[in-house]
Design an enzyme around this catalytic site. Structure first.
Site, PDB file in Angstrom:
ATOM      1  N   GLY A 175       0.829  -1.208   0.000  1.00 45.69           N
ATOM      2  CA  GLY A 175       0.000   0.000   0.000  1.00 45.69           C
ATOM      3  C   GLY A 175       0.858   1.251   0.000  1.00 45.69           C
ATOM      4  N   PRO A 208       3.085   4.569   1.641  1.00 43.39           N
ATOM      5  CA  PRO A 208       4.028   4.803   2.731  1.00 43.39           C
ATOM      6  C   PRO A 208       3.350   5.338   3.991  1.00 43.39           C
ATOM      7  CG  PRO A 208       4.932   5.603   0.663  1.00 43.39           C
ATOM      8  CD  PRO A 208       3.503   5.223   0.386  1.00 43.39           C
ATOM      9  N   GLY A 211       1.859   2.503   5.659  1.00 41.24           N
ATOM     10  CA  GLY A 211       2.975   1.665   6.070  1.00 41.24           C
ATOM     11  C   GLY A 211       3.565   2.105   7.391  1.00 41.24           C
ATOM     12  N   GLU A 222       5.584  -3.488   0.667  1.00 35.90           N
ATOM     13  CA  GLU A 222       5.777  -3.004  -0.700  1.00 35.90           C
ATOM     14  C   GLU A 222       4.951  -1.740  -0.817  1.00 35.90           C
ATOM     15  OE1 GLU A 222       4.813  -1.752  -3.938  1.00 35.90           O
ATOM     16  OE2 GLU A 222       3.765  -3.632  -4.377  1.00 35.90           O
ATOM     17  N   CYS A 233       1.578  -0.633  -9.288  1.00 33.56           N
ATOM     18  CA  CYS A 233       2.627   0.004  -8.495  1.00 33.56           C
ATOM     19  C   CYS A 233       3.960   0.052  -9.223  1.00 33.56           C
ATOM     20  CB  CYS A 233       2.786  -0.706  -7.156  1.00 33.56           C
ATOM     21  SG  CYS A 233       3.218  -2.456  -7.317  1.00 33.56           S
TER      22      CYS A 233
END
Length: 447
Positions: A166, A168, A171, A188, A222
């Site tokens: 997903g 940052p 994250g 990731e 992505c």
């Protein structure tokens, strides 16, 4: 091993028996073309699954390692233990492919797993929540459908490993929650993937490969090229070639094409439309809020400070920034956070290798886009802001395995072992050094 294989085979039956349901859910949610849906969510998943089934017995075996003179009669090996209970948090752009590839590796490594599907797209989420768990052992595997608030609550539990794909921003939230329990994570996080196009290249080939990589799944990938770096002269050649490629792929009006997807959710559509600067659209720029449609778009006169250059676009918009040389392109890339992938197009291998050697990224692909992700033999993952950890093929198995260093010693030769016990003296020290020292091979001493 028998249990793991049985669960993996059950996952294969899910992909086979529910293939049409998966395709219909993706078509309903995102108007995703059948080719793209099957390629990513069925074919690539089955490749991961079959590769794992073919090699699982080898991956699971203890890995015997070198020993020194002291341990020659002993057994030294690495045991691949499961972490325990794994949480897999799926992303909205690839709500089937990513969680299933992670799940394959987690099952293969012997873990129990909770899968948290992406909140959008809704039909795909419902399919995973209602159907997937019925194929797997309910004592070991579960699918938990949760909102963002529910995900926060879910993270309050202690997991043994967390796998997340997903943004940052999310994250950091997950890492904060994981830190409370010292839980390891694999993340990731995407990235603003650069694509350098040198003056020495086949322009029409470049245009087709870049257009396919950028507009596949309406850009919601992505690893899609996020922006192009090229000279002003190359931009003049590339724009008509890109226009020609887009027309070849999607016809004169991509909105009418059955092969061009839609944006997954309303929030994502609004975010993307806000990034779209139509006055700089050399190609495309049209939108339709009701259909969540954004045309394949190429932007020129983009400034590095523009909002569209600050985040992973995840949409069918391709900015072009002009540079004067390959070294300026490298400097531009290195001045930013390390991306998930660096792309470079050139007929000169020296240029490709120059960019490879002078940049840092999660992955690298020369003279094409996306294709490095399709190989189970290559690790996939980010670095720095684009993520941490690796998966695909054996790398997924290793990610979900604790590599446990093991030494099983013999009780023979106790007099030799006793050399390490106090009281110490010079004689003992010399013998232990001879038996234990690891010397550099091929070293040359100048006298």
């Amino acid at each position: 091993m028998e249990f793991r294989v049985a669960q993996l085979e059950a996952l294969g039956r899910f992909l086979d028996e529910k293939k049409q349901d998966i395709m219909e859910a993706l078509a309903s949610d995102t108007h995703e073309p059948a080719f793209e849906a099957e390629y990513c969510n069925i074919l690539l998943c089955k490749n991961e699954l079959n590769n794992t089934l073919n090699k699982l017995d080898t991956w699971m075996k203890d890995e015997h390692v070198e020993r020194n003179l002291v341990t020659q009669l002993d057994t030294a090996f690495i045991r691949k233990d499961p972490y325990g209970v794994v949480l897999i948090i799926a992303p909205w752009p690839y709500p089937i492919y990513v969680p299933l590839v992670a799940l394959i590796g987690a099952i293969a490594a012997g873990n129990c797993v909770i899968v948290k599907p992406a909140e959008i797209p809704k039909n795909t989420k419902a399919l995973l929540a209602e159907v997937l768990s019925s194929y797997l052992d309910k004592d070991c595997y579960a699918v938990v459908s949760a909102s963002e608030e529910g995900t926060t609550k879910l993270l309050e539990n202690k997991f043994d490993y967390i796998f997340y794909t997903g943004t940052p921003a999310m994250g950091r939230i997950i890492m904060t929650a994981a830190a409370k329990n010292l839980t390891p994570v694999m993340m990731e996080l995407g990235g603003t993937n650069p694509c350098y196009v040198s003056d020495n290249c086949e322009v029409h080939i470049v245009a087709r490969r870049v257009a396919w990589g950028r507009f596949f799944h309406a850009g919601q990938t992505c690893v899609a090229p996020n922006y192009i770096l090229c000279s002003a002269e190359m931009q003049e050649k590339l724009l008509p070639a890109l226009r020609e490629a887009i027309t070849e792929f999607y016809g004169p009006d991509p909105k009418e094409s059955p092969d061009f997807a839609r944006i997954t959710g309303d929030e994502q559509f609004q975010r993307m439309r806000a990034l779209l600067v139509t006055r700089n659209a050399a190609i495309g720029g049209q939108t339709d809020e009701q259909e969540r449609y954004i045309a394949p778009t190429v932007l020129v006169d983009v400034q590095p400070s523009d909002p569209i250059m600050q985040e992973s676009i995840l949409g069918p918009i391709l900015p072009i920034i002009t540079v004067t040389s390959v070294d300026e392109a490298i400097d531009f890339i290195n001045a930013r956070e390390r991306p998930l992938v660096v792309y470079v197009f050139s007929s000169d291998k020296k240029v490709v290798n120059h960019v490879l050697e002078r940049t840092s990224s999660g992955g690298f692909c020369g003279n094409d886009t996306l294709m490095h992700v399709t190989l189970t033999s290559l690790p996939f993952g980010g670095i720095g802001e684009s993520g941490m950890g690796l998966y695909h093929g054996q790398f997924t198995f290793d990610t979900f395995s604790h590599h446990r260093g093991c030494l099983q010693r013999t009780t023979a030769l106790e007099p030799v072992t006793a050399l390490r016990y106090p009281p110490y003296n010079a004689h003992k020290t010399g013998l232990v050094r001879v038996a234990s020292e690891l010397k550099r091979q091929g070293a040359c001493t100048l006298l």
